[in-house]
Structures are given as C-alpha cells and as structure tokens.
Design an enzyme around this catalytic site. Sequence first.
Site, short mmCIF file in Angstrom:
data_model
loop_
_atom_site.label_atom_id
_atom_site.label_comp_id
_atom_site.label_asym_id
_atom_site.label_seq_id
_atom_site.Cartn_x
_atom_site.Cartn_y
_atom_site.Cartn_z
CE LYS A 1 -8.27 -11.99 2.24
NZ LYS A 1 -8.56 -11.52 0.87
N GLY B 1 -1.83 -4.93 3.80
CA GLY B 1 -0.43 -5.26 4.02
C GLY B 1 -0.20 -6.57 4.73
CG HIS C 1 -2.18 -10.11 -5.61
ND1 HIS C 1 -2.14 -9.94 -4.25
CD2 HIS C 1 -2.65 -8.95 -6.11
CE1 HIS C 1 -2.56 -8.73 -3.95
NE2 HIS C 1 -2.87 -8.11 -5.06
NE ARG D 1 -2.64 2.27 -0.23
CZ ARG D 1 -1.90 1.33 -0.79
NH1 ARG D 1 -1.17 1.62 -1.85
NH2 ARG D 1 -1.87 0.10 -0.30
NE ARG E 1 6.38 -3.48 -3.55
CZ ARG E 1 5.26 -3.20 -2.89
NH1 ARG E 1 5.32 -2.96 -1.59
NH2 ARG E 1 4.09 -3.17 -3.50
#
Length: 450
Positions: A158, A164, A208, A291, A335
């Site tokens: 990672k 993203g 997740h 955020r 989405r």
Amino acid sequence: MFGKVLVANRGEIALRVIRACREMGIETVAVFSQADADSLHVRFADEAVCIGPPLSKESYLNIPRLIGAAEVTGADAIHPGYGFLAENAQFAEICEDSEITFIGATAETISKMGNKALARQTMTAAGVPIIHGSDGVLDTEREALDFANKIGFPVILKASSGGGGKGMRIVRTPDELSRLFAMAKVEAETAFGDGDLYLERFLEQPRHIEVQIMGYADGTVLTFGERDCSIQRRHQKLIEESPSPIIKPELRNKLSEAAILGAKAVNYIGAGTFEFLVEGDEFFFMEMNTRIQVEHTVSEQVFRIDLLVEQIRAAAGEKPIDGEIRSEGHAIECRINAENPNKGFIPSPGQITAFHVPGGMGIRVDTHAYAGYHIPPFYDSMIAKLIAFGNNRQQAISRMLRALSEFTIEGVETTIPLHQRLFVDNNIVAGKYDTNYLEQFLAENSGQTL
C-alpha cells in the site's frame, strides 16, 4: 459562526456544502474551473470565482488561487469537500496561516493520519487493533520480501500517502513481489508525489466496514454507526449501506469504541471516518479518512442528522449535539458513475441529453447533473448518488430497485444497469458478500451486457 464559506471543490459535494451553509444562514463562494462554468454549484452559490483552466493542478489543486479567491471575496472559512485538497496538510496549514478556518482536521492530524504507516503506529499506541504488517515504510524490495516471508503470503502493498486504490497491489507469491513492488511505487509516486510503500497481511474475504465519527473542540467524540462498503471494484466503492447486514450489536459497540479511542488519540475535530476490515468476529484498523466521505448520506438517513451542518458547527467550535443519538431503519447508496461497465468501466464523458431523477417515499438523489449538462473528461466520473431508505433492509432494496428503474440518463453510459443487476443478485439481497464479490460477479457475467 462563519459569515462566508468558500467551497474548494466541485460537483455534487460542492452543491451539498452550499445547501448546508444556506440552511445555516452562511453565505457561500463557489470556485470553478473553465470546464465547470455551467455546473450547478456555480449557479446556486452566492458568489463564484473562476480559478483556472480545466486541469485540476491548475484549478482545484492550485492552493494560491484558492486562498486568493477566499481573500478577495472575504470568506472566513474554506470547506474542502472530499478529494482534491481535503486531506492536504499543507493546504490546511496555509489556511491557518492566512487566518481562514479550514473546515476539516488540523494540519498535524492530517499529516499523522494521512501517512498510512504512521497512522498504524498511532493506532497501535492507542490500543486500536491493526492488521499484521510492517512497522513503517519499506525502502527496498528486499525488505518487503523478507517481511512478506516472515508473515506469510498473500500480502498487500500500500502507498503510505495513498487512497482510492492507487499504489496498491496484492502479492500472492514471492516471485511476484519484485514486479508489483516497482509498479506500486511508480503509481504511488505519480498519484501522490510520494512513492513510499508499506505492507500488510492480506485478508482474502473481509468486509470493509467504516465508522462515522464527529469530534468537537471540548474533546467529545460522537459516532454515527457503521457503513458497509464491501461492494467495490479495484478498491473503489460502488455501493454502501448502513447498518451493515453482518454486524451484531456487540461487534458494533467494539467498532465504535475503537473509533473513539483512535479519534481521541489524535485530538480529532470535525467529521472523519475510521475504516476497518472485518473477518468473522475480528476487526482491524485499515485507515482513517480525515474528511467527509462520499457515502456520508446513508449515515444521515438512518440517524436523521445533517453531518455537513454538524461538521461546520464543530469547525466553528460549537458544542456537541445535545440529546440522544440513535439510528432507525436502513439506507443504501448507489454511486451513479458516467462509465461503461461493459468496457472495463471506461469513463463516458459528454452531454447529457435527457435527465430524470426518481422520487417518492424514501428516495434521495444528490447530483450536480441535469439535462443539457456536459460531463467534462477531466475529473471523477461520479455524477449522482442515489440513496434509498426503508424501515428495514428489504424495503430499502425494494425502493432502490424502483428508483433505479425510474432514473433516466441519456447521452452517456452509466452504471445504472449494473446496479439493477446487482440488487436482484441472490447473494447481495441476502447480504452475503465481501470485498471481492463484485469482481467475482463481473467475471461470472463477462460477455453479458450489464
């Protein structure tokens, strides 16, 4: 409270912030690139400033132009939305130096939690469970190979400053490591300007799960349940829901407690999200997003709380919500991206010739698109978020299917047909899926029109 907020973003999130500010009696300033002159956030803000050409680095990522726009218009705060500069510590610091409130985490917190390797160390010290991985950045392939052999394959590389899905590679054998290490490093350097990598044990079939938190200046940290974000492609989320169909009350409490511990360890103020991987009754810290999230909408629906308003209140130093916070019902978000699922999800920019959003009980649509709007090719392909809310998961799915059948977008390809297929899939309807499920679904349906 702030008198005027500059929204340093575009699209649906810019419009979402403008709406929250208007309800609070706060004036807003939209910024826009030349490609976004006709976007709705420009139309509905009190003022608008063009900050440059279409390319992000010359507009939405151009810190001097954003600060200049705030100073010229007299904005006393900047809301960064998500993406772009929302988790940029330098931007937060420059805002502070310019005596402009950054509606987000402090520069110190962003730096600490934005560096994934450092975030792991911080959470370990706070007592938050983390997945077995390297203590810090791996400088060489040799170090990575030695550590992978020590903990066992498969592992995942990672990007230390990543997000993203960029700079991320699953490594299943020692022979793959050299090639994938180099690929991940180059991708991380290109995407984030930082090629540092770390390594973790790879969980084959995790869920997740993320926990929404809100931190206040008095040290209070509130949580707003969990969201299941396991339906994703190439580590990018496509569907999110709250609550998760697999999380039992005891595990939910443990996740919430871990998120509070983590937030207090970094003196967190504002909206943030702790992301975990869950396997069975075990959970492991993955990262923190400092955020507001794209999928904050599903938490808003089940908790009946405007998280953008609360984020702005927290940044202004106001007191926490007074009264009981509890969830009710079930919410799901799809989405809607301008992409072609039949061609590897390639973006589909262009002019929308027809646009009709669904309505009715339990349906919400957050979008900046409209009939005649031209989707520019320079930015993220998401053009809408469709949210269905019901008394239970079954009702939310039924409403989602109805809404998807009503949602009309012509002129460009979208992910609507794929969502329609997914919500009649037996496993998804039953809540039996993990982070790999969408890839399996697509492989099984390859050659079919989605």
